[in-house]
Design a protein around this motif. Structure first.
Motif, mmCIF file in Angstrom:
data_model
loop_
_atom_site.group_PDB
_atom_site.id
_atom_site.type_symbol
_atom_site.label_atom_id
_atom_site.label_comp_id
_atom_site.label_asym_id
_atom_site.label_seq_id
_atom_site.Cartn_x
_atom_site.Cartn_y
_atom_site.Cartn_z
ATOM 1 N N GLY A 252 -0.802 1.041 7.342
ATOM 2 C CA GLY A 252 -1.098 1.660 8.525
ATOM 3 C C GLY A 252 -2.458 1.674 8.916
ATOM 4 O O GLY A 252 -3.183 1.857 7.947
ATOM 5 N N GLY A 408 8.668 1.487 8.967
ATOM 6 C CA GLY A 408 7.451 1.058 9.831
ATOM 7 C C GLY A 408 7.803 -0.158 10.527
ATOM 8 O O GLY A 408 7.229 -0.361 11.685
ATOM 9 N N THR A 460 1.120 2.712 13.087
ATOM 10 C CA THR A 460 0.762 3.974 12.391
ATOM 11 C C THR A 460 1.091 4.274 11.026
ATOM 12 O O THR A 460 0.605 4.750 10.037
ATOM 13 C CB THR A 460 1.098 5.131 13.292
ATOM 14 O OG1 THR A 460 2.441 5.242 13.435
ATOM 15 C CG2 THR A 460 0.240 5.267 14.593
ATOM 16 N N ASP A 461 2.421 3.470 10.741
ATOM 17 C CA ASP A 461 2.979 3.556 9.601
ATOM 18 C C ASP A 461 2.997 2.390 8.736
ATOM 19 O O ASP A 461 2.569 1.278 9.276
ATOM 20 C CB ASP A 461 4.463 3.994 9.620
ATOM 21 C CG ASP A 461 5.183 4.747 8.300
ATOM 22 O OD1 ASP A 461 4.488 4.594 7.452
ATOM 23 O OD2 ASP A 461 6.247 4.814 8.376
ATOM 24 N N ASP A 462 3.015 2.390 7.423
ATOM 25 C CA ASP A 462 2.919 1.217 6.531
ATOM 26 C C ASP A 462 4.275 0.371 6.853
ATOM 27 O O ASP A 462 5.330 0.977 7.163
ATOM 28 C CB ASP A 462 3.069 1.557 5.066
ATOM 29 C CG ASP A 462 1.696 2.329 4.719
ATOM 30 O OD1 ASP A 462 0.819 2.063 5.208
ATOM 31 O OD2 ASP A 462 1.651 3.304 3.767
#
Length: 472
Positions: A252, A408, A460-462
């Protein structure tokens, strides 16, 4: 050196870029003067009305405004008479260097604002009071000649420090540099050119030291990241299997470290291929470390012969013992593929269901890409005690592609609105990419890149995604 006498002052500092010919008379406590005639003497204007200036006796008009300045210096010395001569100082561009004075460490702490670039410290300043803690090291005791310097270095670790000492006391100055000062000067040999050059040198040396330290820290973080990456995203153990493996990971945007996403794939001696993917809630190094522990535990338990509910129950106990708080949980998806490659068992612990593509003649998907059943899944690990995770039997077929992913991949936004891609959007995207002839690593790269583009930038997230392929 005399002990500083408390004084009432508008601001306990002198700031200017010009020297003044007049000197203000000084009483026993030094009232009325911050420096002597050759020092920088006007008081800060913040206590006077706009356009007015403090002036000493004999002044016939407003004091001249200092010109633009690039550097600000804080002088810490304790002589109320201001016997330390600070001549006019200029930076490398010929602009005046602003000087503030503090007569003790309490004043210095109040004047140590972000715009101060360098501290001129008189080493003869009285040492700070002796701590009452009996375990305090001797370096902090008042009989330590450099106690005041060490106190200032603790107070201002980001600032350059120039030590001022008596003429001929080079040994003390050298020790000050060893302790942490950027340089030292003899108090009675200071002149404007020498002091200006020493200030500029000290500031640049401090910047260089800071940059070198940050570079070293960055290299250490990169090494830690590499070790975490090897732990979270290992090389699959598929020796002897005809399945093809591909994986992609994208961190992210808000983190340099990997998050809590992890995966693994191994083939046990009986020919069964086991694959899993998981996600620890959170995105810091603690979550990443916990993800590594869960992955290693999964591999060990898998080789020990555990599968399905028994394996996930054991992993939950590992999580419960290793997590920092009861609020930490992890989602997990496990698939065990039979040695003939046509059947598999699926267990979901709060994780999105994998996507399967069954291939017909010529490699064309028939029917199109679809999600595996997810109605029979269990809760995420760490949420419910004594939970159960049923194992669902899946018919794969002769030729297929199986894609496992973390959330994600499906939680990115679509454009500027609040709508997210979701599992249905991901399925449609993969179907279109398959129709374009994408397979294997090309398919994964295209999927991750398109999700990022739809989000309008980094996610924003992996995102972790892996693909197993079997040909007929």
């Amino acid at each position: 050196m005399p002990v500083p006498v408390p004084r009432q002052r508008a601001i306990p500092a002198a700031e200017s870029g010009q020297a003044h010919a007049e000197s203000a008379p000084s009483g026993p406590s030094g009232e009325g003067a911050d420096m002597n005639a050759s020092a920088l003497a006007p008081t800060d204007n913040s206590t006077n009305p706009p356009g007015s200036h403090a002036a000493g006796p004999g002044a016939t008009g407003p004091a001249p405004q200092p010109g633009p300045t690039n550097l600000t210096v804080l002088l810490i010395e304790d002589d109320p008479a201001g016997s330390l001569n600070v001549p006019e100082l200029l930076d490398s561009a010929g602009k005046p260097i602003r000087v503030r004075t503090a007569r003790n460490l309490t004043e210095a702490q109040r004047l140590l604002t972000d715009d101060v670039n360098c501290i001129l410290l008189d080493l003869a300043l009285p040492a700070p009071p002796r701590p009452t803690d009996p375990d305090t090291e001797s370096a902090d005791r008042p009989d330590d000649e450099l106690a005041v310097l060490k106190h200032v270095l603790d107070l201002a670790p980001r600032h350059a420090v120039l030590a001022l000492t008596d003429s001929g006391d080079a040994e003390r100055g050298t020790e000050a540099v060893r302790v942490g000062a950027q340089d030292y000067l003899f108090r009675d040999e200071v002149d404007g050119r020498l002091l200006s050059r020493a200030i500029r040198y000290a500031v640049e040396r401090k910047r260089s030291d800071t940059a070198e330290r940050r570079l070293t820290e960055s290299k250490l973080r990169a090494q830690e990241n590499a070790r975490l990456e090897r732990g979270l995203l290992p090389t699959p153990l598929l020796e002897g299997s005809s399945l093809r493996f591909a994986a992609r990971y994208r961190p992210g945007r808000s983190r340099a470290l990997l998050g809590g996403d992890f995966y693994d794939t191994v083939r046990t001696p009986d020919g069964t291929v086991h694959v899993m993917i998981g996600d620890v809630c959170g995105h810091g190094p603690d979550e990443a470390a916990l993800g590594v522990e869960l992955r290693i535990a999964w591999r060990a338990l898998t080789f020990a012969g555990l599968c399905g509910d028994e394996l996930l129950s054991t992993l939950q106990r590992v999580l419960e013992h290793e997590r920092e708080s009861d609020e930490i949980f992890a989602t997990l998806c496990t698939v065990d593929i039979a040695p003939d490659g046509r059947r598999a068992g699926l267990c979901l612990a709060g994780h999105p269901a994998p996507l399967i593509v069954r291939h017909g003649q010529g490699g064309r998907p028939t029917p199109p890409a679809e999600l595996l059943p997810y109605d029979n899944g269990g809760p995420a690990l760490g949420l419910l005690p004594n939970a159960r995770w049923p194992r669902t039997q899946i018919e794969l077929g002769a030729a297929w592609s199986l894609m496992l992913y973390t959330d994600g991949l499906i939680e990115g936004r679509i454009g500027q609105g609040k709508e997210r891609l979701g599992q249905d959007g991901m399925v449609e995207m993969v179907r279109r990419q398959l129709a374009e002839g994408l397979r294997g690593e090309e398919l994964l790269c295209a999927a991750v890149n398109e999700v990022r583009d739809l989000n309008g930038g980094e996610l924003t997230d992996d995102v972790a995604v892996l693909l197993l392929d079997r040909e007929a």
